[in-house]
Enzyme design. Sequence first.
Site, PDB file in Angstrom:
ATOM      1  CE  LYS A  64      -9.420   2.233  -0.930  1.00 34.39           C
ATOM      2  NZ  LYS A  64     -10.515   1.738  -1.804  1.00 34.39           N
ATOM      3  CG  ASP A  67       5.415   2.508  -2.768  1.00 35.48           C
ATOM      4  OD1 ASP A  67       6.662   3.280  -2.024  1.00 35.48           O
ATOM      5  OD2 ASP A  67       5.472   1.517  -2.746  1.00 35.48           O
ATOM      6  CB  THR A  71       7.063   3.081  -5.281  1.00 35.59           C
ATOM      7  OG1 THR A  71       8.506   2.976  -5.643  1.00 35.59           O
ATOM      8  CG2 THR A  71       5.899   2.558  -5.612  1.00 35.59           C
ATOM      9  N   GLY A 179     -24.792   2.830   3.862  1.00 36.07           N
ATOM     10  CA  GLY A 179     -24.106   3.921   3.711  1.00 36.07           C
ATOM     11  C   GLY A 179     -25.642   4.382   2.545  1.00 36.07           C
ATOM     12  NE  ARG A 195     -19.489  -5.505  -1.569  1.00 33.30           N
ATOM     13  CZ  ARG A 195     -18.969  -5.115   0.605  1.00 33.30           C
ATOM     14  NH1 ARG A 195     -18.874  -6.443   0.958  1.00 33.30           N
ATOM     15  NH2 ARG A 195     -19.008  -4.150   0.854  1.00 33.30           N
TER      16      ARG A 195
END
Length: 216
Positions: A64, A67, A71, A179, A195
């Site tokens: 994600k 910056d 960077t 979902g 998970r």
Amino acid sequence: MEVKNKIILALDVPTTRKAIEIMDNLSDNLNTVKIGYPLVLAEGLESVTRIKEEYGCRVICDFKVADIPATNEKIADATFKAGADALIVHGFVGEDSAASCLETATKHAGEIFLLTEMSHPGAAQFLQPVSMDIARMGVKMGIHNYVGPSTRLDRLKKIRNIIGEDSFLISPGVGVQGGDPQDTLEFANAIIVGRSIYLANDPVNALNSIIDSIEL
């Protein structure tokens, strides 16, 4: 990007050893995994390299990235050098920051996924009001790959309508967050599941159950 069984496994586990244990059991039915900060911060970018080399799978790094352009370029460069095939990038930081990741990915023959909206409840607070603008920005930039939430199918449909049918859309939030695989795949090309599979008592059965639900 061809995603086997339309499922991307999120390997949000704390050790490379655990990731390998999971992949040993599941790799026959998967060809794409998502690796994020939980594993990389614990084990380093070597975990990306090892998973890639051990299983020959596609690796999407979910960092994600958000910056300034300089960077972002450094982050993307290190990620692709480690063997990643794609990198998830936030769009809210603006076109210049996203472009630096796109340019770096292109140099490495890699790809980026532009994150439009996240799947958790808090995304409605700040991301949701601008997520469609982020999708439009991506289209303007010529970005092909996007991330949108399976937990808000009305939003996912709107994102699909903006990016068009030729774009590749992946969707997190299936399973623990609520979902539904089949419903999500009406709009997304592939779902991201973590998970619900790796925390299951029988991960192989959990994966197969999702595959069966998609095929029904």
